[in-house]
Design an enzyme around this catalytic site. Structure first.
Site, mmCIF file in Angstrom:
data_model
loop_
_atom_site.group_PDB
_atom_site.id
_atom_site.type_symbol
_atom_site.label_atom_id
_atom_site.label_comp_id
_atom_site.label_asym_id
_atom_site.label_seq_id
_atom_site.Cartn_x
_atom_site.Cartn_y
_atom_site.Cartn_z
ATOM 1 C CB VAL A 153 3.124 -3.121 -0.015
ATOM 2 C CG1 VAL A 153 4.370 -2.370 -0.454
ATOM 3 C CG2 VAL A 153 3.490 -4.263 0.939
ATOM 4 N N PRO A 154 1.614 0.192 0.290
ATOM 5 C CG PRO A 154 2.000 2.058 1.632
ATOM 6 C CD PRO A 154 2.294 0.594 1.522
ATOM 7 C CB CYS A 155 2.080 0.852 -4.965
ATOM 8 S SG CYS A 155 0.653 -0.176 -5.284
ATOM 9 C CG HIS A 156 -2.593 3.877 -2.137
ATOM 10 N ND1 HIS A 156 -2.385 2.649 -1.535
ATOM 11 C CD2 HIS A 156 -2.878 4.743 -1.131
ATOM 12 C CE1 HIS A 156 -2.545 2.764 -0.224
ATOM 13 N NE2 HIS A 156 -2.848 4.043 0.047
ATOM 14 N NE ARG A 157 -0.258 5.206 2.493
ATOM 15 C CZ ARG A 157 -0.099 4.399 3.533
ATOM 16 N NH1 ARG A 157 1.109 4.078 3.959
ATOM 17 N NH2 ARG A 157 -1.161 3.924 4.167
#
Length: 190
Positions: A153-157
């Site tokens: 779940v790409p919280c880095h985005r």
């Protein structure tokens, strides 16, 4: 009682602890050295009410079918993360167990997982608007900080609207490396 399987896998951003229940991947933990992994397993046990067992371990009288299902998800998560870091996977196809997230945080994380594809970024305020809560950019930041499934779940985005990189639970160098992998930032010089 919930069955929880886990493993630690080596990645270009350091070791990740992966944990799954028969329902899906439930936790990804950065920098999973021995101490961090032990602490993460203790937290999972407290939150899920079951002692995590290393994937592939022989069950001791527990539900072998549940153990096998959770082990399969851990294996698939390991394989998909390997493909992601090799640059051959852009969308994770894993079942996710949202047991460690709820309410607004879960709503934001689901929107992030479904609506912010590989190689793109979104601002905290934009993500707040997407879930119908304009003005809740800080709350989105809190949701990102509580993400139990980073990378998948790409919280880095999620970045600042003024172009700043924002914060990241795995550390800013890790966030930069993930964004560089996806082509959003230039590769680090060192």
């Amino acid at each position: 009682m919930t069955t929880v399987s886990w493993t630690v896998t080596a990645t270009p951003i350091g070791p990740l602890l992966l944990a799954a229940t028969p329902r899906g991947l439930v936790s990804v933990v950065f920098h999973a050295d021995e101490e961090t992994a032990r602490t993460a397993r203790e937290r999972l046990a407290a939150r899920l009410g079951a002692e995590p067992v290393e994937a592939g371990a022989v069950p001791d009288g527990g539900a072998a079918g549940d153990r096998t299902a959770a082990d399969r998800i851990v294996k698939e998560a390991t394989d998909q993360l390997g493909a992601y870091f090799a640059g051959t996977l852009r969308t994770f196809g894993l079942p996710l167990d949202w047991s460690l997230s709820g309410g607004f945080n879960r709503q934001v994380l689901r929107e992030l997982a479904d609506g912010v594809p590989y190689g793109t970024v979104v601002g905290y305020a934009d993500l707040a608007e997407r879930v119908g809560e304009p003005g809740a950019a800080r709350a989105v930041g809190v949701a990102m900080g509580s993400n139990p499934l980073p990378v998948v779940v790409p919280c880095h985005r999620v970045v600042e609207s003024d172009g700043g990189i924002g914060g990241f639970g795995g550390g800013l160098e890790t966030k930069r490396a993930l964004l560089a992998l996806e082509g959003v930032l230039p590769q680090p010089l060192f």
